[in-house]
Each structure stands twice: as C-alpha cells, then as structure tokens.
Enzyme design. Sequence first.
Site, short mmCIF file in Angstrom:
data_model
loop_
_atom_site.label_atom_id
_atom_site.label_comp_id
_atom_site.label_asym_id
_atom_site.label_seq_id
_atom_site.Cartn_x
_atom_site.Cartn_y
_atom_site.Cartn_z
N ASP A 13 8.85 -46.84 -14.75
CA ASP A 13 8.74 -47.61 -13.51
C ASP A 13 7.44 -48.41 -13.56
OD1 ASP A 13 9.26 -48.28 -10.71
OD2 ASP A 13 7.65 -46.87 -10.24
N ASP A 15 5.44 -50.40 -10.29
CA ASP A 15 4.52 -50.22 -9.17
C ASP A 15 4.32 -48.74 -8.84
OD1 ASP A 15 4.39 -52.93 -9.07
OD2 ASP A 15 5.52 -53.18 -7.22
N ASP A 214 7.31 -42.62 -10.01
CA ASP A 214 6.49 -42.02 -8.95
C ASP A 214 7.20 -41.86 -7.61
OD1 ASP A 214 6.46 -44.92 -8.48
OD2 ASP A 214 4.96 -44.45 -6.96
#
EC number: 3.1.3.70
Length: 271
Positions: A13, A15, A214
Amino acid sequence: MLSIHDPLLIFTDLDGTLLNSHTFEWQPAAPWLTRLHESGVPVILCSSKTAAEMLQLQTTLNLQGLPLIAENGAVIQLDVHWEDHPNYPRLIAGISHNEIRLVLHKLREKEQFKFTTFDDVDDQVISEWTGLNRAQSALTRLHEASVSLIWRDSDERMAQFVARLNDLGLQFVHGARFWHVLDASAGKDQAANWLIEAYRRQWRARPLTLGLGDGPNDAPLLDVMDYAVVVKGLNREGVHLRNDDPQRVYRSQNEGPDGWREGMDYFFSRS
C-alpha cells in the site's frame, strides 16, 4: 523467515504504509527499495490512487516498468515486458469511470444523497483536500474505473446508498481519506492474485508473497499474501486478518515508511 533470493513478490500500500500520510515522505524505506531493485524483486504498488499518479511515483521510487494495482484493484498496470498481452498496458475490472459517474448522478438526482466527487470540483479544491500541488492534483482526477468522493450525509443514508450500489453491482470502499465507488468484481486481492499467477507462469514457479498495509481496506490484500506486515496506522478500527498467525503476520511499532522498513527488517533479518 524470507530470503532476498527467493522467487518473491512484494505488494505494498502507499499512503500510511510506504508513504507518510502527512508529508508523503518515503526515504526511510529507500535502503530496502534499493536492495530489492538490485536483487530483481518486483515491488508492486497497490493503492486507491490513479494509474497516472502511481506511474509518477514509480519513477520517483525507481520502480518504473513494474506492474501496479491502481484504484483499489479496479486497474492493473501490466509489466512493461508484457506488451504481447491483449489488454496491454492496462487491465480494467468491470465498468468504467464514466459509467460509474452516470450511476452516481442518477442516484443523487433521484434520492438526494449528499456527497462530493472529485469530478464535482477543480484541481485547486483537490489540492486543498489532499495537500498535493496543482499538477499532482490533476493526476488524481484521471480515474479509469472508479469514482472518489467525500460523503456528506448521515450513516443511515450511507447504508441506503451502499445497498443501492450493491444492487447495481458496485461497491463502496473506504480509503485512507476518501470513499471510492468501483465495480463489485474489483479488489486489491483479486488484482494481486492475477499478478501472482502471471509471475508464476513467467517464472515457472509460484512466487512467495509479502504484503504491507496499514488500513482496514488493506486486509483483503494481506489475507492473500504468504506473509504480511501490518504497519501501525491512524485508523481506530485496526486491521483484522483471517489468519493472524504471528509466524505469518508482523505488526510494526512505527508508522509509515519507518514501519515499512521495520517490517522488512523483521522478515529478512535472518536471510
């Protein structure tokens, strides 16, 4: 533990994971990105961002030419060496951005749902929302198979909205900051599985996979990985995985690219 010499794919991922959520800094991960590049290990970026945004990031990160997963899995940018593929350079899952725009226009007109899409505003507003400069903001608007929006209605109305979308074969995905509407058949996990199979055919061996994310929307991706790093994030919901075996999953103490590096150090510390 993993070895840098394994037939290996890294899915990450952006951001809040490889990139700092506020500053977009990635430099703490630079030594690992260099090592992976020198070892020929593909690092596949996965995000809600558009392919146009991610291609620019690939160049910044020295990952150009590799596949990427854009728009939450609705778009797969193919490896630059796969030009013989009939859908080269990109695979699109389900219906197009313009078709989804039309659906949303009709729903908003008929049922008065309150939301603002990226198509409703100009680059300056996008810049204010994201903290990106005007040129980068223009790239965020180049959707091919999804629509990004800010929800401005109640939770009750959202439930009704999601039900309408589901009836129409669409899904509503919550990213780090925005909501995204895309085809129900799309997903980071489906896109990752497609790429894993493509590399299996190319390498004549099944790759080992490591995923890093996250947020809750990364769980489907991490669930299909052999190993996973859950980077410490800001989302209060946390990341809940189907298989949370500590032999398979590492949860970082640090956030963003520092947590990314920590996770890589953990899985490759004995290689």
